[in-house]
Design a protein around this motif. Structure first.
Motif, short mmCIF file in Angstrom:
data_model
loop_
_atom_site.label_atom_id
_atom_site.label_comp_id
_atom_site.label_asym_id
_atom_site.label_seq_id
_atom_site.Cartn_x
_atom_site.Cartn_y
_atom_site.Cartn_z
N ARG A 129 0.82 -1.21 0.00
CA ARG A 129 0.00 0.00 0.00
C ARG A 129 0.85 1.26 0.00
NH1 ARG A 129 -2.12 0.61 6.30
NH2 ARG A 129 -0.12 0.09 7.29
N GLY A 187 -3.99 0.72 -2.59
CA GLY A 187 -3.14 -0.36 -3.05
C GLY A 187 -3.50 -1.68 -2.39
N GLN A 213 -1.95 -2.58 -8.08
CA GLN A 213 -1.59 -3.59 -7.10
C GLN A 213 -0.06 -3.69 -7.02
OE1 GLN A 213 -3.76 -7.03 -8.71
NE2 GLN A 213 -5.25 -6.78 -7.05
N ASP A 236 7.56 -0.98 -8.11
CA ASP A 236 6.84 -2.19 -7.68
C ASP A 236 7.83 -3.35 -7.86
OD1 ASP A 236 4.93 -4.08 -7.10
OD2 ASP A 236 3.81 -3.83 -8.97
#
Length: 323
Positions: free
Chosen positions: A182, A197, A205, A224
């Motif tokens: 998140r 998130g 995601q 990410d």
């Protein structure tokens, strides 16, 4: 024991956990991404930077700095690092020759992780094994603390915050990437506004959001890490797109119209990697530097690059632009 082996042993459980959740199709995609990344690097320009160690001078009885996780350029010309030798202060302000000008923070951290300097020159840090984010003056006076909370139980060494970034309106954005997936937004005085998130590999995601930067237009860039991509969002968390060709990115640093990525191929964290320069408006590849150690990074006002080398007994690096 060699530093890369130590780091590998520390991080293997996380890598195998991530490897085991990949389907055969996802594993094939990872291999294809790595092959594409290496081919792109080989064809692109090698940028004119020369590396050298920042040989941090510490008391002999304390042993060397250990596992330097992140590094940041101060407005005062100093370099701020965060490290994990518990005999030393975790936060250090050093000059370009490695002389410690001041240090602080002993006893405040479980796993020191991220360090950033905000537009006003204040120093912010994150702890990867607690919920604490700290704001300091350049002299080391604690100005604010934010207890992010929300960690799963049991926690362990890596279960909490990774990085911080500063929006044009003064708000603070925090990536909570170890075990959570998140991003949290806070006001300048530390009041929580929202979070967004979820875990996964779809748009919006994450599988370990590890670094974050925000440009002058309010575009948020998030490394990410375990999904091998940089995702982009607006200030409300709306997904704007992604770069999926640049591997497993640990650190991000804005440089005018460019973005620097501290990255390696997707796989074990001990792989050799690069600093990659990207046009942030188009996402196009601009060139690379072969890098020693790939974790947190920053850029000096004169264009020199700073990288943390998170191996045991390894010094952070400065990459000087050939002029």
């Amino acid at each position: 024991m060699p530093s890369k082996l130590i780091l590998c042993l520390l991080m293997l459980p996380l890598w195998f956990q991530n490897l085991n959740i990949l389907t055969p199709e996802q594993r094939a995609k990872v291999e294809a991404q790595n092959n594409g990344l290496k081919a792109m690097i080989e064809k692109g320009p090698r940028l004119p930077y020369e590396p050298s160690a920042i040989n941090v001078h510490v008391p002999e009885q304390a042993g060397p700095i250990s596992l330097v996780s992140w590094i940041a350029a101060g407005h005062d010309g100093l370099i701020y690092i965060i490290q994990r030798n518990d005999k030393l202060d975790p936060v250090m302000a050093v000059d370009r020759n490695g002389k410690i000008i001041r240090s602080w923070g002993k006893g405040m951290y479980k796993t020191p992780h991220g360090i950033r300097v905000d537009p006003q020159g204040n120093v912010w840090t994150t702890d990867a094994a607690s919920s604490m984010v700290y704001k300091f003056s350049t002299e080391g006076k604690k100005l604010m603390e934010i207890e992010v909370g929300g960690q799963p139980t049991p926690c362990g060494t890596f279960c909490s915050t990774t990085d911080v970034a500063f929006a044009p309106n003064g708000n603070l954005f925090i990536t909570d990437g170890y075990k959570n997936a998140r991003v949290l937004e806070y006001t300048p005085d530390g009041k929580k506004l929202r979070e967004w998130g979820t875990a996964g590999d779809g748009p919006g995601q994450f599988r370990l959001p590890h670094s974050i930067q925000i440009d002058e237009n309010g575009v948020i860039y998030i490394a990410d890490r375990e999904n091998g991509r940089i995702q982009k969002f607006d200030l409300q968390g709306k997904y704007l797109g992604e770069w999926s060709q640049y591997g497993k990115t640990f650190g991000l640093s804005l440089d005018k119209d460019a973005m620097w990525l501290s990255t390696i191929p997707r796989g074990p964290n001990t792989a050799d990697g690069w600093l990659i320069k990207v046009d942030r408006k188009t996402g196009n590849y601009l060139g690379y530097i072969v890098a020693l150690g790939n974790h947190g990074m920053d850029i000096m006002p004169n264009g020199d690059l700073l990288t943390a080398s998170p191996g045991q007994d390894e010094f952070p690096q400065i990459y000087r632009l050939k002029r």
